[in-house]
Design an enzyme around this catalytic site. Structure first.
Site, short mmCIF file in Angstrom:
data_model
loop_
_atom_site.label_atom_id
_atom_site.label_comp_id
_atom_site.label_asym_id
_atom_site.label_seq_id
_atom_site.Cartn_x
_atom_site.Cartn_y
_atom_site.Cartn_z
N HIS A 235 0.59 7.10 6.21
CA HIS A 235 1.31 7.18 7.49
C HIS A 235 0.51 7.87 8.59
CE1 HIS A 235 4.51 5.73 5.06
NE2 HIS A 235 4.66 6.86 4.42
N ILE B 85 0.86 -1.17 0.00
CA ILE B 85 0.00 0.00 0.00
C ILE B 85 0.90 1.22 0.00
CG2 ILE B 85 -1.74 1.29 1.30
CD1 ILE B 85 -2.51 -1.50 2.58
N GLY B 86 0.80 2.02 -1.05
CA GLY B 86 1.65 3.18 -1.21
C GLY B 86 2.89 2.82 -2.00
#
Length: 169
Positions: free
Chosen positions: A117, A45-46
């Site tokens: 984050h 993810i990311g």
């Protein structure tokens, strides 16, 4: 099979950029070594510029599926010459994106959350995707320093932060 470390692969590769913190890479070698020759499924993810997916395809040469998910529409233009690599554009915590990921694969050996984050997103991703992790799999959350920061929804004294949740878990 290639015997290079993740750090060596990361430093030698050209093409798509990846800005993984160098301090993570030796730990990744240790964490991921048992999966190296397996026909594994990985979700990240990311992915920002997509370079980490190229690193994973080299390190995990026997991988079955490598999925990268990113909210940035520009990631929709990423192209790979390896059919094992898939890029899903969307918010990883939205049902429509979760469904797109699950259509490709719904059980993972490794899940890496390198998304927003923020504490809430980290918790939501964990709640959504942990059930897709195979027994013995590894769920990694990158850039956890943000869990200590109030501006990111964290904080040591915040009882509802991801930091507090994982500490209690």
């Amino acid at each position: 099979m290639n015997n290079l470390s993740i750090a060596q692969i990361h430093k030698q590769k050209t093409g798509k950029v990846s800005d993984k913190w160098a301090s993570y890479l030796p730990f990744y070698d240790e964490l991921f070594e048992k999966f190296r020759t397996q026909s594994l499924n990985l979700l990240e993810i990311g992915v920002q510029n997509g370079g980490s997916l190229e690193t994973w395809k080299t390190f995990f040469s026997s991988a079955n599926v490598l999925i990268g998910c990113d909210i940035d529409e520009k990631c929709g233009t990423l192209q790979y010459d390896d059919p094992r690599i898939h890029v899903v554009v969307g918010d990883a915590n939205q049902a429509s994106t979760v469904n797109k990921i699950a259509e490709i694969c719904n059980n993972f050996d490794i899940i890496i959350d390198d998304g927003s984050h923020t504490s809430n997103d980290i918790l939501n991703s964990f709640f959504i995707y942990f059930s897709m992790l195979k027994p013995g799999g590894v769920f990694v959350i990158e850039d956890t320093h943000t869990l200590y920061m109030n501006d990111w929804g964290g904080g040591i004294l915040n009882e509802f932060s991801a930091y507090s949740f994982f500490k209690k878990l």
